[in-house]
Design a protein around this motif. Structure first.
Motif, PDB file in Angstrom:
ATOM      1  N   THR A   9       0.996  -1.124   0.026  1.00  0.00           N
ATOM      2  CA  THR A   9       0.021   0.013   0.053  1.00  0.00           C
ATOM      3  C   THR A   9       0.813   1.398   0.140  1.00  0.00           C
ATOM      4  O   THR A   9       1.883   1.357   0.933  1.00  0.00           O
ATOM      5  N   LEU A  10       0.740   2.147  -0.992  1.00  0.00           N
ATOM      6  CA  LEU A  10       1.467   3.359  -1.055  1.00  0.00           C
ATOM      7  C   LEU A  10       0.500   4.635  -0.895  1.00  0.00           C
ATOM      8  O   LEU A  10      -0.536   4.259  -1.075  1.00  0.00           O
ATOM      9  N   VAL A  11       0.864   5.554  -0.269  1.00  0.00           N
ATOM     10  CA  VAL A  11       0.281   6.756   0.024  1.00  0.00           C
ATOM     11  C   VAL A  11       0.691   7.871  -0.838  1.00  0.00           C
ATOM     12  O   VAL A  11       1.758   8.175  -0.674  1.00  0.00           O
ATOM     13  N   ASN A  12      -0.308   8.418  -1.718  1.00  0.00           N
ATOM     14  CA  ASN A  12       0.020   9.685  -2.312  1.00  0.00           C
ATOM     15  C   ASN A  12      -0.956  10.933  -1.664  1.00  0.00           C
ATOM     16  O   ASN A  12      -1.892  10.525  -1.265  1.00  0.00           O
ATOM     17  N   ALA A  13      -0.332  11.994  -1.789  1.00  0.00           N
ATOM     18  CA  ALA A  13      -1.232  13.038  -1.506  1.00  0.00           C
ATOM     19  C   ALA A  13      -0.818  14.402  -2.155  1.00  0.00           C
ATOM     20  O   ALA A  13       0.009  14.580  -3.074  1.00  0.00           O
ATOM     21  N   SER A  14      -2.004  15.378  -2.310  1.00  0.00           N
ATOM     22  CA  SER A  14      -1.832  16.612  -3.196  1.00  0.00           C
ATOM     23  C   SER A  14      -2.798  17.433  -2.427  1.00  0.00           C
ATOM     24  O   SER A  14      -3.862  17.186  -1.900  1.00  0.00           O
ATOM     25  N   MET A  15      -2.426  18.704  -2.596  1.00  0.00           N
ATOM     26  CA  MET A  15      -3.178  19.981  -2.005  1.00  0.00           C
ATOM     27  C   MET A  15      -2.904  21.265  -2.985  1.00  0.00           C
ATOM     28  O   MET A  15      -2.005  21.512  -3.564  1.00  0.00           O
ATOM     29  N   GLY A  16      -4.016  21.578  -3.201  1.00  0.00           N
ATOM     30  CA  GLY A  16      -4.215  22.940  -4.160  1.00  0.00           C
ATOM     31  C   GLY A  16      -4.788  24.266  -3.815  1.00  0.00           C
ATOM     32  O   GLY A  16      -5.504  24.125  -2.530  1.00  0.00           O
ATOM     33  N   LEU A  17      -4.556  25.275  -4.330  1.00  0.00           N
ATOM     34  CA  LEU A  17      -4.827  26.473  -4.169  1.00  0.00           C
ATOM     35  C   LEU A  17      -5.186  27.364  -5.272  1.00  0.00           C
ATOM     36  O   LEU A  17      -4.152  27.382  -6.261  1.00  0.00           O
ATOM     37  N   SER A  18      -6.282  27.838  -5.262  1.00  0.00           N
ATOM     38  CA  SER A  18      -6.652  28.905  -6.515  1.00  0.00           C
ATOM     39  C   SER A  18      -6.459  30.213  -6.027  1.00  0.00           C
ATOM     40  O   SER A  18      -7.303  30.715  -5.008  1.00  0.00           O
ATOM     41  N   ILE A  19      -5.748  31.203  -6.844  1.00  0.00           N
ATOM     42  CA  ILE A  19      -5.708  32.654  -6.733  1.00  0.00           C
ATOM     43  C   ILE A  19      -6.125  33.266  -7.874  1.00  0.00           C
ATOM     44  O   ILE A  19      -5.344  33.385  -8.513  1.00  0.00           O
ATOM     45  N   GLY A  20      -7.369  33.669  -7.939  1.00  0.00           N
ATOM     46  CA  GLY A  20      -8.018  34.198  -9.390  1.00  0.00           C
ATOM     47  C   GLY A  20      -7.773  33.317 -10.545  1.00  0.00           C
ATOM     48  O   GLY A  20      -8.124  32.155 -10.304  1.00  0.00           O
ATOM     49  N   LYS A  21      -6.735  33.616 -11.386  1.00  0.00           N
ATOM     50  CA  LYS A  21      -6.727  32.869 -12.750  1.00  0.00           C
ATOM     51  C   LYS A  21      -5.399  31.850 -12.271  1.00  0.00           C
ATOM     52  O   LYS A  21      -5.006  31.048 -13.228  1.00  0.00           O
ATOM     53  N   LEU A  22      -4.865  31.926 -11.187  1.00  0.00           N
ATOM     54  CA  LEU A  22      -3.574  31.237 -10.977  1.00  0.00           C
ATOM     55  C   LEU A  22      -3.841  29.961 -10.186  1.00  0.00           C
ATOM     56  O   LEU A  22      -4.656  30.157  -8.981  1.00  0.00           O
ATOM     57  N   ARG A  62      10.119   8.286  -2.545  1.00  0.00           N
ATOM     58  CA  ARG A  62       9.249   9.439  -2.348  1.00  0.00           C
ATOM     59  C   ARG A  62       9.741  10.621  -3.163  1.00  0.00           C
ATOM     60  O   ARG A  62      10.923  10.901  -3.453  1.00  0.00           O
ATOM     61  N   THR A  63       8.585  11.170  -4.125  1.00  0.00           N
ATOM     62  CA  THR A  63       8.822  12.463  -4.977  1.00  0.00           C
ATOM     63  C   THR A  63       7.974  13.357  -4.667  1.00  0.00           C
ATOM     64  O   THR A  63       6.826  13.117  -4.134  1.00  0.00           O
ATOM     65  N   ALA A  64       8.012  14.619  -4.800  1.00  0.00           N
ATOM     66  CA  ALA A  64       7.329  15.533  -4.473  1.00  0.00           C
ATOM     67  C   ALA A  64       7.549  16.660  -5.743  1.00  0.00           C
ATOM     68  O   ALA A  64       8.592  16.946  -6.264  1.00  0.00           O
ATOM     69  N   GLY A  65       6.482  17.529  -5.727  1.00  0.00           N
ATOM     70  CA  GLY A  65       6.589  18.646  -6.709  1.00  0.00           C
ATOM     71  C   GLY A  65       5.425  19.622  -6.452  1.00  0.00           C
ATOM     72  O   GLY A  65       4.760  19.638  -5.692  1.00  0.00           O
ATOM     73  N   LEU A  66       5.600  20.711  -7.256  1.00  0.00           N
ATOM     74  CA  LEU A  66       4.847  22.074  -7.566  1.00  0.00           C
ATOM     75  C   LEU A  66       4.160  22.034  -8.941  1.00  0.00           C
ATOM     76  O   LEU A  66       5.351  21.968  -9.616  1.00  0.00           O
ATOM     77  N   THR A  67       3.142  22.249  -8.955  1.00  0.00           N
ATOM     78  CA  THR A  67       2.530  22.394 -10.436  1.00  0.00           C
ATOM     79  C   THR A  67       1.762  23.780 -10.260  1.00  0.00           C
ATOM     80  O   THR A  67       0.912  23.897  -9.240  1.00  0.00           O
ATOM     81  N   ALA A  68       2.202  24.466 -11.328  1.00  0.00           N
ATOM     82  CA  ALA A  68       1.385  26.019 -11.301  1.00  0.00           C
ATOM     83  C   ALA A  68       0.829  25.722 -12.820  1.00  0.00           C
ATOM     84  O   ALA A  68       1.171  25.626 -13.906  1.00  0.00           O
ATOM     85  N   SER A  69      -0.437  26.670 -12.903  1.00  0.00           N
ATOM     86  CA  SER A  69      -1.073  26.779 -13.954  1.00  0.00           C
ATOM     87  C   SER A  69      -1.850  28.088 -14.055  1.00  0.00           C
ATOM     88  O   SER A  69      -2.220  28.638 -12.849  1.00  0.00           O
ATOM     89  N   PHE A  70      -2.175  28.793 -15.178  1.00  0.00           N
ATOM     90  CA  PHE A  70      -2.681  29.864 -15.295  1.00  0.00           C
ATOM     91  C   PHE A  70      -3.638  29.914 -16.380  1.00  0.00           C
ATOM     92  O   PHE A  70      -3.433  29.500 -17.353  1.00  0.00           O
ATOM     93  N   SER A  71      -5.116  30.516 -15.917  1.00  0.00           N
ATOM     94  CA  SER A  71      -6.132  30.329 -16.825  1.00  0.00           C
ATOM     95  C   SER A  71      -6.253  31.646 -17.560  1.00  0.00           C
ATOM     96  O   SER A  71      -6.105  32.729 -17.017  1.00  0.00           O
ATOM     97  N   PHE A  72      -6.497  31.670 -18.961  1.00  0.00           N
ATOM     98  CA  PHE A  72      -6.533  33.005 -19.824  1.00  0.00           C
ATOM     99  C   PHE A  72      -8.199  33.284 -19.782  1.00  0.00           C
ATOM    100  O   PHE A  72      -8.922  32.525 -19.919  1.00  0.00           O
TER     101      PHE A  72
END
Length: 72
Positions: A9-22, A62-72
């Motif tokens: 059994t492996l555990v993955n996790a993620s958490m997100g935040l929206s600030i306007g279009k970011l 274990r690997t970790a990262g940050l994903t950023a996206s912007f909506s137009f």
């Protein structure tokens, strides 16, 4: 093939935040850094006649990262 890989059994996790279009998302895979085997090879004769051995193939640490996206 005589090799088998036990259940795990492996555990993955993620958490997100929206600030306007970011949108920002921080994530991790294999959160507890569990060492596990994904597959195994059964090799015959590589260390001389009549020899046999198992070679385990380990999974990702274990690997970790940050994903950023912007909506137009």
């Amino acid at each position: 093939n005589l090799a088998f890989v036990p259940a795990r059994t492996l555990v993955n996790a993620s958490m997100g935040l929206s600030i306007g279009k970011l949108n920002l998302q921080i994530w991790t895979k294999n959160l507890f850094n569990k060492e596990y085997v994904t597959s195994a090879l059964f090799l015959v004769g590589i260390n001389g006649a009549g020899s046999a051995s198992y070679v385990p193939i380990l999974g990702e640490k274990r690997t970790a990262g940050l994903t950023a996206s912007f909506s137009f």
